[in-house]
Design a protein around this motif. Structure first.
Motif, mmCIF file in Angstrom:
data_model
loop_
_atom_site.group_PDB
_atom_site.id
_atom_site.type_symbol
_atom_site.label_atom_id
_atom_site.label_comp_id
_atom_site.label_asym_id
_atom_site.label_seq_id
_atom_site.Cartn_x
_atom_site.Cartn_y
_atom_site.Cartn_z
ATOM 1 N N ARG A 50 0.796 -1.291 -0.002
ATOM 2 C CA ARG A 50 0.197 0.028 0.021
ATOM 3 C C ARG A 50 0.843 1.202 -0.003
ATOM 4 N N THR A 51 2.147 1.222 0.040
ATOM 5 C CA THR A 51 2.943 2.360 0.017
ATOM 6 C C THR A 51 3.321 2.764 -1.164
ATOM 7 N N SER A 52 3.230 4.144 -1.509
ATOM 8 C CA SER A 52 3.138 4.755 -2.628
ATOM 9 C C SER A 52 4.533 4.401 -3.338
ATOM 10 N N PRO A 53 4.618 4.268 -4.306
ATOM 11 C CA PRO A 53 5.986 3.902 -5.207
ATOM 12 C C PRO A 53 6.918 5.430 -5.105
ATOM 13 N N LYS A 54 6.319 6.386 -5.104
ATOM 14 C CA LYS A 54 7.057 7.612 -4.950
ATOM 15 C C LYS A 54 7.876 7.945 -3.719
ATOM 16 N N TYR A 55 7.073 7.270 -2.518
ATOM 17 C CA TYR A 55 7.758 7.574 -1.421
ATOM 18 C C TYR A 55 8.690 6.505 -1.258
ATOM 19 N N LEU A 56 8.618 5.377 -2.006
ATOM 20 C CA LEU A 56 9.519 4.290 -1.916
ATOM 21 C C LEU A 56 11.040 4.642 -2.727
ATOM 22 N N ASP A 57 10.682 5.501 -3.844
ATOM 23 C CA ASP A 57 11.936 5.962 -4.485
ATOM 24 C C ASP A 57 12.748 7.023 -3.840
ATOM 25 N N ALA A 58 11.759 7.990 -3.342
ATOM 26 C CA ALA A 58 12.235 9.065 -2.468
ATOM 27 C C ALA A 58 13.157 8.616 -1.351
ATOM 28 N N LEU A 59 12.690 7.625 -0.692
ATOM 29 C CA LEU A 59 13.232 7.024 0.322
ATOM 30 C C LEU A 59 14.586 6.465 0.059
ATOM 31 N N GLU A 60 14.447 5.609 -0.944
ATOM 32 C CA GLU A 60 15.699 5.102 -1.689
ATOM 33 C C GLU A 60 16.917 6.083 -2.080
ATOM 34 N N ASN A 61 16.479 7.168 -2.879
ATOM 35 C CA ASN A 61 17.286 8.238 -3.016
ATOM 36 C C ASN A 61 18.036 8.972 -1.785
ATOM 37 N N LEU A 62 17.430 8.689 -0.484
ATOM 38 C CA LEU A 62 17.971 9.149 0.601
ATOM 39 C C LEU A 62 18.853 8.096 1.238
ATOM 40 N N GLY A 63 18.753 6.832 0.628
ATOM 41 C CA GLY A 63 19.649 5.977 1.114
ATOM 42 C C GLY A 63 19.205 4.935 2.339
ATOM 43 N N VAL A 64 17.642 5.107 2.290
ATOM 44 C CA VAL A 64 16.648 4.250 3.115
ATOM 45 C C VAL A 64 16.243 3.315 2.542
#
Length: 152
Positions: free
Chosen positions: A38-52
């Motif tokens: 249910r987590t938005s792919p945009k949030y997942l991508d943004a967190l990945e860019n931050l190294g999380v």
């Protein structure tokens, strides 16, 4: 500080910001698989860019209440000849839990009345042509048991 957290609430912008403020060294966020979907792919991508990294973690069922230490103690008491009821009384573990923990070491049901030697003797006497009634009298076994042992 904390590099890994487990969340059970939906990952919204507000929740992500709280996590990043509370844990600046955050590397991994674990969550249930249903929440990850249910987590938005945009949030997942943004967190990945931050190294999380956001990772689903499957936790199935309730964690076991009794561990290897208790099972080992129960098996020791069982090998000393104690009954499950005595073990339950001594260890303060419910009797039903004792049976569950030693399920593989116990044989279900009551013990057999006639050993394998008696069964083989009944079968041999029957094969030699002796009647069931004579076998029952000779071995001092009830006639019904002789018929049962011949089938076993």
């Amino acid at each position: 500080m904390v590099e890994e957290v487990y969340v059970s609430q939906p990952l919204t912008i507000q929740r992500i910001m709280e996590l990043l403020e509370l844990h600046p060294d955050l590397v991994k966020i674990k969550c249930p698989p249903s929440l990850y979907v249910r987590t938005s792919p945009k949030y997942l991508d943004a967190l990945e860019n931050l190294g999380v990294i956001v990772e689903p973690e499957k936790r199935s069922g309730r964690p076991p209440k009794y561990g290897d230490k208790e099972v080992k103690r129960i098996n020791e008491l069982l090998s000393q000849g104690k009954t499950p009821r005595e073990i339950a009384h001594e260890t303060d573990i419910p009797l039903k839990s004792i049976y569950h923990l030693i399920q593989k070491t116990l044989t279900p049901g009551r013990p057999r009345k006639y050993d394998d030697e008696t069964v083989n003797r009944v079968k041999e006497l029957h094969k030699s042509g002796m009647s069931a009634r004579v076998i029952a009298e000779q071995l001092d076994i009830p006639l019904r048991s002789v018929y049962f042992l011949m089938k076993r």
